[in-house]
Design an enzyme around this catalytic site. Sequence first.
Site, PDB file in Angstrom:
ATOM      1  CE  LYS A  80      -4.560   0.729   0.280  1.00  0.00           C
ATOM      2  NZ  LYS A  80      -5.595  -0.036  -0.431  1.00  0.00           N
ATOM      3  N   GLY A 184     -20.023   6.962   4.841  1.00  0.00           N
ATOM      4  CA  GLY A 184     -19.078   7.270   3.774  1.00  0.00           C
ATOM      5  C   GLY A 184     -19.691   7.049   2.408  1.00  0.00           C
ATOM      6  N   GLY A 186     -18.233   7.893  -0.767  1.00  0.00           N
ATOM      7  CA  GLY A 186     -17.233   8.176  -1.791  1.00  0.00           C
ATOM      8  C   GLY A 186     -17.450   7.297  -3.013  1.00  0.00           C
ATOM      9  CG  HIS A 187     -14.313   7.173  -5.925  1.00  0.00           C
ATOM     10  ND1 HIS A 187     -14.807   8.041  -6.868  1.00  0.00           N
ATOM     11  CD2 HIS A 187     -13.122   7.686  -5.527  1.00  0.00           C
ATOM     12  CE1 HIS A 187     -13.946   9.030  -7.051  1.00  0.00           C
ATOM     13  NE2 HIS A 187     -12.924   8.858  -6.238  1.00  0.00           N
ATOM     14  CB  VAL A 188     -16.437   2.027  -2.563  1.00  0.00           C
ATOM     15  CG1 VAL A 188     -17.078   0.690  -2.160  1.00  0.00           C
ATOM     16  CG2 VAL A 188     -15.200   1.781  -3.417  1.00  0.00           C
TER      17      VAL A 188
END
Length: 349
Positions: A80, A184, A186-188
Amino acid sequence: MSVFDHKEFDNHEQVAFFSDKASGLKAIIAVHNTNLGPSLGGCRMWPYANSEEALNDVLRLSRGMTYKAAMAELKLGGGKSVILGDPRLHKTPEMMQAMGRFVEQVGGRYITAEDSGIAVSDIQLMAQNTQHVSGISAKYRYDGGEADGNPAPSTAYGVFVGLRASVEYALKTDLKGVRVAVQGLGHVGFRLAKHLHEHGAELIVTDIYPQGVEKAVEEFGATAVHPDEIFDLDVDVYAPCAMGASVNQDTIRRIKAKVIAGAANNQLAEESLGEVLRQKGVLYAPDYVINAGGVIDIYHQRILSTAQAMRSHIEGIADNLTEIYNRSSQQGLPTNVVSNKIAEERFKK
């Protein structure tokens, strides 16, 4: 404190720090384990409070990628990278190009990809200075749509099928009318909310940024709450899709959901909390198992494959979780411990 003494070190093979004065880049790459193949993991940009917080995050995330790849039966290791800074304020093309030079210096032992705060366009900038990138020349998309290299749709779909399987296992029902708290968007997280809405779930949502919340309220009829309220809701499922450690000594007492299943990495602040959840009767979907759709996507982009093969592989997340839940019940062990044992059997030599 030496990185070797860090509580999250866990025998990482390599931890590299990089600073580029011209672009302002400060970043860390962590390679946890390469027994099964080169380490793959997204690059995250986040406004960390300090370098210690960033180091803690990258060590936990890279270790999680090793376990994720092993559980998904991929010939990849775990790594990562993190960039210190607010992506909405500090990110520049020059910084992304410098990050590409940093990745190149690791010599192929780490392959980077999109993650929180980093878009496919940012990876394309990194690719100007390194060949060790993924997700920029996609050939397939799990649903047969146009592939743009963004693994977020596959991650969200994998979390959705895993969440659905978890609800069926724990609550003996489908998703219609099930109350899901999504933390959350976001993108996901937003894509997950869309899947849930389409299958009849009732959504309660929150995010530190208002745009996604407002869109979810408008498009899905979701109920918006303040970020700190998300833990106290009378819901069936808590779906953490933001930063890690949202299940901690404080919040675990407040969570009323019977299922925890979401996209965030490192959802448990401490591994011991898995046993606390088990004793509370809460079914926990181990994060690196349920959110493996993105790395499965990237893997299929790197081999000779098809959209259908990718989709089937992602849908196998449900089977992996069911196996973990059955073993957990039979052995009287928390689900995170069971999944760790299975993964370690696969990657440790």
